[in-house]
Design a protein around this motif. Structure first.
Motif, short mmCIF file in Angstrom:
data_model
loop_
_atom_site.label_atom_id
_atom_site.label_comp_id
_atom_site.label_asym_id
_atom_site.label_seq_id
_atom_site.Cartn_x
_atom_site.Cartn_y
_atom_site.Cartn_z
N THR A 69 41.83 113.54 -73.68
CA THR A 69 41.43 112.18 -73.32
C THR A 69 40.23 111.73 -74.14
N SER A 70 39.25 112.59 -74.31
CA SER A 70 38.07 112.22 -75.11
C SER A 70 38.46 112.01 -76.57
N PHE A 71 39.33 112.84 -77.09
CA PHE A 71 39.80 112.66 -78.47
C PHE A 71 40.60 111.36 -78.60
N HIS A 72 41.45 111.09 -77.62
CA HIS A 72 42.29 109.90 -77.64
C HIS A 72 41.44 108.63 -77.63
N TYR A 73 40.45 108.57 -76.73
CA TYR A 73 39.61 107.38 -76.66
C TYR A 73 38.65 107.27 -77.84
N THR A 74 38.20 108.39 -78.39
CA THR A 74 37.37 108.34 -79.59
C THR A 74 38.15 107.78 -80.76
N MET A 75 39.39 108.22 -80.93
CA MET A 75 40.22 107.68 -82.01
C MET A 75 40.55 106.21 -81.78
N ALA A 76 40.71 105.80 -80.53
CA ALA A 76 40.98 104.40 -80.22
C ALA A 76 39.78 103.53 -80.59
N GLN A 77 38.57 104.06 -80.42
CA GLN A 77 37.39 103.30 -80.81
C GLN A 77 37.30 103.11 -82.31
N PHE A 78 37.73 104.10 -83.07
CA PHE A 78 37.71 103.99 -84.52
C PHE A 78 38.80 103.05 -85.04
N MET A 79 39.89 102.93 -84.31
CA MET A 79 41.00 102.09 -84.75
C MET A 79 40.75 100.61 -84.47
N HIS A 80 39.96 100.30 -83.46
CA HIS A 80 39.75 98.90 -83.09
C HIS A 80 38.44 98.40 -83.57
#
Length: 80
Positions: A69-80
């Motif tokens: 979950t932390s990896f998923h949301y961290t990557m989502a922050q970089f994508m947006h």
């Protein structure tokens, strides 16, 4: 080595959950929650089958979920 195998299998399960959740983006929240519990139970069953310890399996499952979950949301922050 069993812990490593369980973590890898559970990361695959969480990735599958993310993919299925993405496919069902128009579903209601209750169906997503039910789907999460189905995937959590599946991850727990596979982990328990490999480790043969309920306590260790619960810890590994919670840890893999937090890491994913932390990896998923961290990557989502970089994508947006």
């Amino acid at each position: 080595m069993k812990v490593y195998i369980v973590m890898l299998l559970q990361f695959i399960i969480w990735s599958g959950f993310t993919f299925i959740e993405w496919l069902s983006k128009h579903d209601q929240l209750i169906y997503k929650v039910i789907m999460f519990f189905v995937f959590f139970y599946l991850a727990f069953l596979i982990g328990n089958y490999v480790t043969k310890s309920v306590r260790k399996t619960l810890f590994i499952t919670a840890l893999s979920l937090v890491i994913y979950t932390s990896f998923h949301y961290t990557m989502a922050q970089f994508m947006h």
